[in-house]
Design a protein around this motif. Structure first.
Motif, PDB file in Angstrom:
ATOM      1  N   SER A  56      77.946   8.301  29.206  1.00 30.95           N
ATOM      2  CA  SER A  56      78.657   7.303  29.798  1.00 30.95           C
ATOM      3  C   SER A  56      77.789   6.054  29.761  1.00 30.95           C
ATOM      4  O   SER A  56      78.548   5.045  30.047  1.00 30.95           O
ATOM      5  CB  SER A  56      78.842   7.841  31.466  1.00 30.95           C
ATOM      6  N   LEU A  57      76.731   6.011  29.630  1.00 38.95           N
ATOM      7  CA  LEU A  57      75.681   4.675  29.678  1.00 38.95           C
ATOM      8  C   LEU A  57      76.003   3.959  28.025  1.00 38.95           C
ATOM      9  O   LEU A  57      75.721   3.102  27.863  1.00 38.95           O
ATOM     10  CB  LEU A  57      74.422   4.904  29.879  1.00 38.95           C
ATOM     11  N   LEU A  58      76.455   5.033  27.030  1.00 41.78           N
ATOM     12  CA  LEU A  58      76.316   4.501  25.655  1.00 41.78           C
ATOM     13  C   LEU A  58      77.110   3.127  25.446  1.00 41.78           C
ATOM     14  O   LEU A  58      76.461   2.397  24.743  1.00 41.78           O
ATOM     15  CB  LEU A  58      76.581   5.856  24.858  1.00 41.78           C
ATOM     16  N   LEU A 242      68.806  -4.002  34.319  1.00 40.96           N
ATOM     17  CA  LEU A 242      69.830  -3.387  33.808  1.00 40.96           C
ATOM     18  C   LEU A 242      69.857  -2.153  34.117  1.00 40.96           C
ATOM     19  O   LEU A 242      70.878  -1.220  34.199  1.00 40.96           O
ATOM     20  CB  LEU A 242      69.956  -3.737  32.242  1.00 40.96           C
ATOM     21  N   SER A 243      68.567  -1.439  34.058  1.00 43.33           N
ATOM     22  CA  SER A 243      68.823  -0.029  34.472  1.00 43.33           C
ATOM     23  C   SER A 243      69.408   0.242  35.842  1.00 43.33           C
ATOM     24  O   SER A 243      70.211   1.270  36.192  1.00 43.33           O
ATOM     25  CB  SER A 243      67.207   0.717  34.538  1.00 43.33           C
ATOM     26  N   ALA A 244      68.931  -0.472  36.853  1.00 36.48           N
ATOM     27  CA  ALA A 244      69.498  -0.717  38.284  1.00 36.48           C
ATOM     28  C   ALA A 244      70.817  -0.826  38.202  1.00 36.48           C
ATOM     29  O   ALA A 244      71.653  -0.230  38.906  1.00 36.48           O
ATOM     30  CB  ALA A 244      68.704  -1.417  38.957  1.00 36.48           C
ATOM     31  N   ALA A 365      67.816  -3.916  27.503  1.00 39.40           N
ATOM     32  CA  ALA A 365      69.024  -3.149  27.668  1.00 39.40           C
ATOM     33  C   ALA A 365      68.965  -1.646  27.059  1.00 39.40           C
ATOM     34  O   ALA A 365      69.095  -0.800  27.551  1.00 39.40           O
ATOM     35  CB  ALA A 365      69.916  -3.987  27.113  1.00 39.40           C
ATOM     36  N   PHE A 366      68.648  -1.832  25.585  1.00 40.76           N
ATOM     37  CA  PHE A 366      68.479  -0.660  24.892  1.00 40.76           C
ATOM     38  C   PHE A 366      67.524   0.251  25.650  1.00 40.76           C
ATOM     39  O   PHE A 366      68.066   1.553  25.761  1.00 40.76           O
ATOM     40  CB  PHE A 366      67.938  -0.796  23.463  1.00 40.76           C
ATOM     41  N   LEU A 370      69.034   3.363  28.158  1.00 38.50           N
ATOM     42  CA  LEU A 370      68.762   4.841  27.524  1.00 38.50           C
ATOM     43  C   LEU A 370      67.865   5.762  28.184  1.00 38.50           C
ATOM     44  O   LEU A 370      68.111   6.942  28.458  1.00 38.50           O
ATOM     45  CB  LEU A 370      68.564   4.716  26.083  1.00 38.50           C
ATOM     46  N   ALA A 371      66.779   5.227  28.630  1.00 41.50           N
ATOM     47  CA  ALA A 371      65.761   6.178  29.380  1.00 41.50           C
ATOM     48  C   ALA A 371      66.091   6.393  30.736  1.00 41.50           C
ATOM     49  O   ALA A 371      65.837   7.577  31.023  1.00 41.50           O
ATOM     50  CB  ALA A 371      64.440   5.055  29.317  1.00 41.50           C
ATOM     51  N   ILE A 372      67.001   5.576  31.313  1.00 41.12           N
ATOM     52  CA  ILE A 372      67.355   5.858  32.760  1.00 41.12           C
ATOM     53  C   ILE A 372      68.391   7.192  32.738  1.00 41.12           C
ATOM     54  O   ILE A 372      68.274   8.236  33.245  1.00 41.12           O
ATOM     55  CB  ILE A 372      67.999   4.888  33.626  1.00 41.12           C
TER      56      ILE A 372
END
Length: 406
Positions: A56-58, A242-244, A365-366, A370-372
């Motif tokens: 869903s983050l893709l 952006l992760s947050a 961002a990438f 992706l990591a989160i």
């Protein structure tokens, strides 16, 4: 030159009329900043398509990457094509991406329509209002860029509850079309008003500070240690921020156990801090130089990370404070980075230089989104995501202290 005093903006002397370009540019960025409300769409999309947190983050991740890749290219064509045309093109492409997203039948198609097409549109248009403000306000560059950028950060304040309402009333996919049509119309109208000052124009009684290394910097931007320090610092700031943003609503529901409606409201609250962070850190960068502003942001990120590592069910205040700081600092980096580019490198090359610096946003961002998502899927909790954010904040402090200097 005396004849520059005859330059007029919106029928007013340029030094007065130029101030109208800030709210207009900010409104364009508010429309483009609808992407920051992505966390509101995630749960409905996960239910609709039966997908994981990483999946869903893709679309959001791809959008941010395309946005970061297209902006540097746009910087090389602003003078040739014109700010009005580039803004209009970006607005239309973004709108098309949103509208086509309403027809998506799976996450792959949504990634193409929202991530690739809408992301390209945002990348084309995003840097233009900032470049316009930077050109018209050489005497107040940090404040002007920060005030313009506030629109992108404040966008979720308007668009998060709007998206929530649209999803409840029409469903998640039709909401994309409604938003796309609306934001395109607004951007097209405002784009007509944008223009750059005549070459050589400057505010009355203002003299620019001499930059002794201008020619050397222009030739060797990519060989400058300051460029790499700024690039890595910006990458860290966007990785964390952006992760947050991407997990704000899910964290509220899964860790703090807030309901979906309350979680959406918190995203709107955080947007205020994201917006405040831009003029605040633009002002700080003007006064403390990029190094000082960067270190302050990383200290705040470290505090927020520690708070979330200790947060649990019912600790709404801890969550609110921590994520307010995360959003504040992301907004801060979207003012620190462009202002630092103006301070460290030749202002006349700003659009091109910041386009190159902005690739750090795409990298952050990438890697961040992706990591989160992977951390959530692997460990079953978003709590573990705040270990890397804390470590990166410490690394950022070290890089800024040692290498980020004028």
């Amino acid at each position: 030159m005396d004849n520059w005093q005859s330059v007029r903006v919106f029928g007013l002397p340029a030094e007065k009329g130029r101030w109208f370009l800030i709210p207009l540019g900010s409104l364009i960025l508010l429309c483009l900043g609808t992407v920051y409300s992505w966390s509101i769409f995630r749960k409905p999309l996960e239910d609709l398509f039966g997908i994981s947190a990483t999946q869903s983050l893709l679309p959001f991740t791809v959008l941010l990457v395309l946005y970061a890749l297209l902006m540097p290219i746009t910087g090389f064509y602003i003078d040739k094509i014109g700010v009005s045309k580039i803004t209009a093109i970006g607005g239309v492409v973004t709108g098309i991406g949103y509208i086509l997203s309403s027809f998506a039948t799976n996450i792959i198609l949504l990634t193409i329509t929202y991530g690739v097409i809408a992301g390209a549109g945002v990348g084309i248009a995003y840097g233009v209002p900032l470049a316009v403000s930077a050109k018209w306000f050489p005497d107040r560059k940090g404040l002007a860029v920060g005030l313009t950028a506030i629109g992108f950060g404040l966008s979720p304040l308007v668009t998060a509850p709007m998206a929530k309402g649209l999803i409840a009333a029409f469903g998640v996919l039709p909401s994309f079309a409604i938003l796309g049509i609306s934001l395109t119309a607004i951007i097209l109208v405002i784009s007509i008003t944008l223009k750059l000052p005549p070459v050589g124009w400057k505010p009355k009684n203002w003299t620019p500070k001499p930059i002794e290394t201008t020619k050397n910097q222009r030739r060797q931007l990519l060989q400058s240690p300051s460029f790499y320090a700024l690039w890595f610092c910006y990458t860290i700031g966007t990785f964390v921020g952006l992760s947050a943003i991407g997990i704000s609503s899910p964290v509220a529901q899964e860790i703090i156990k807030l309901d979906a409606t309350t979680a959406a409201i918190t995203v709107s609250i955080f947007a205020i801090f994201n917006g405040i962070g831009r003029p605040l850190f633009g002002w700080l960068t003007d006064r403390l130089q990029p190094k000082g502003a960067a270190i302050i942001s990383y200290v705040l990120i470290l505090i927020a990370s520690i708070l979330m590592l200790n947060a649990g069910e019912g600790q709404a205040l801890t969550y609110l404070v921590a994520f307010s700081l995360f959003w504040l600092c992301l907004g801060g980096w979207l003012a620190i980075a462009p202002t630092a580019t103006l301070i460290l490198f030749p202002p006349e090359d700003y659009a091109k230089n910041y386009g190159i610096v902005f690739t750090a946003y795409g990298a952050g961002a990438f890697l961040g989104t992706l990591a989160i998502g992977q951390i959530r899927d692997l460990f079953g909790s978003y709590t573990y995501a705040f270990y890397p954010t804390a470590i990166l904040a410490i690394i950022g402090i070290i890089i800024a202290q040692l290498r980020l200097r004028a």
